[in-house]
Design a protein around this motif. Structure first.
Motif, PDB file in Angstrom:
ATOM      1  N   LEU A  44       0.838  -1.196   0.000  1.00  0.00           N
ATOM      2  CA  LEU A  44       0.000   0.000   0.000  1.00  0.00           C
ATOM      3  C   LEU A  44       0.874   1.248   0.000  1.00  0.00           C
ATOM      4  CD1 LEU A  44      -2.921   1.174   0.335  1.00  0.00           C
ATOM      5  CD2 LEU A  44      -2.507   1.116   2.800  1.00  0.00           C
ATOM      6  N   CYS A 212      -1.887  -3.480  -3.491  1.00  0.00           N
ATOM      7  CA  CYS A 212      -2.988  -3.166  -2.592  1.00  0.00           C
ATOM      8  C   CYS A 212      -4.052  -2.331  -3.305  1.00  0.00           C
ATOM      9  CB  CYS A 212      -2.473  -2.393  -1.374  1.00  0.00           C
ATOM     10  SG  CYS A 212      -1.726  -3.451  -0.116  1.00  0.00           S
ATOM     11  N   ASN A 234      -6.234  -4.442   1.080  1.00  0.00           N
ATOM     12  CA  ASN A 234      -4.775  -4.515   1.022  1.00  0.00           C
ATOM     13  C   ASN A 234      -4.325  -5.957   0.849  1.00  0.00           C
ATOM     14  OD1 ASN A 234      -4.741  -1.756   1.561  1.00  0.00           O
ATOM     15  ND2 ASN A 234      -4.663  -2.085   3.777  1.00  0.00           N
TER      16      ASN A 234
END
Length: 292
Positions: A44, A212, A234
């Motif tokens: 992420l 993600c 995610n």
């Protein structure tokens, strides 16, 4: 304000510090200092105002990291058990129910893993090695991937291609159906399309793509066999490895059941999906070590 600097490990107060992030850059947006964050365990990327960040001390980091390491260990143990059962079945079939005393050898296919994060790439390469796979790893920024993929495919000629790095959906930029609302999904999609120009058939080049919260549907329709993220959640840094390993150790005459692929990942079907795909493993015999 805490003394947050580049390379600080932080948590976001607005999210109850649920994930660990590394600060990779600090810039000014609309007159406010903003940190660019990379997830420590999840693929992420995020922007956060400096006043929303707190530095995570070593004790807290150890506690959070320990939880993820336990999950990784459980996933790896389940994968090992599955691979051992698969190996025994292949050996049984290859030796005609053990009626012939042949030693077999296996060729699990060539893998090219392109990653936008060098530290995640190394984590993945370490796990590939632990699993017993030889993988060619290339660090490449997500924006550069579409321009480099053609040359990399010619150079390495892989059976499996992994295209990953960091991504994120931003509600402020548009609806979830709008690919322009995602940080890097459009570059992953372009890379998949360029790869499919070189190798159109889904079983001649197996592709995993995404990170993600990536735009799952666009990646699949572009030609990926497996992609993230169906529910825009995610995905763990190591999830692509388990996808690749399952395909590598499934015989080329057998189809890989999508659920069988997903069940050993840390994210599961919320974070990763795909289409039926053939394995790439080839078994041969006899195996005789060369004597010096």
């Amino acid at each position: 304000m805490v003394n947050v600097q580049v390379n600080s490990i932080v948590g976001r107060l607005s999210y109850d510090c649920d994930l660990l992030f590394k600060v990779i850059d600090i810039k000014e947006i609309d007159g406010k200092k903003t940190a660019v964050l990379y997830g420590e365990d999840f693929r992420l990327i995020a922007d956060a105002p400096m006043d929303d960040l707190t530095i995570i001390n070593s004790d807290e980091r150890s506690k959070i990291s320990r939880e993820y390491r336990n999950l990784e260990a459980q996933s790896f143990e389940l994968f090992q058990q599955e691979m051992e059962l698969l190996r025994q079945r292949q050996e049984y079939e290859a030796t005609n129910s053990y009626s012939h005393d042949f030693n077999i050898f296996q060729i699990p296919g060539r893998v090219l893993h392109i990653d936008g994060d060098p530290s995640y790439l190394q984590k993945c390469l370490d796990l590939y090695e632990k699993i017993g796979l030889t993988v060619y790893g290339v660090h490449c920024h997500e924006r550069e991937m579409p321009n480099r993929i053609s040359h990399l495919l010619e150079q390495y000629r892989p059976d499996i291609l992994v295209i990953t790095g960091h991504d994120a959906y931003s509600k402020a930029k548009g609806k979830k159906s709008d690919i322009n609302a995602y940080r890097h999904s459009k570059y992953f999609v372009k890379t998949v399309r360029e790869a499919r120009k070189k190798v159109p058939h889904l079983d001649q080049l197996v592709i995993f793509a995404g990170a993600c919260q990536s735009h799952f549907e666009s990646l699949i329709y572009a030609g990926a066999n497996f992609a993230s993220s169906p529910l825009r959640v995610n995905i763990h840094a190591l999830d692509p490895v388990y996808i690749v390993a399952k395909i590598c150790y499934t015989p080329f005459m057998e189809q890989v059941n999508v659920w069988d692929v997903l069940r050993n990942t840390l994210t599961g079907e919320k974070g990763i999906g795909g289409v039926e795909t053939k394995g790439v493993l080839r078994t041969g015999m006899p195996y005789k070590p060369v004597e010096d």
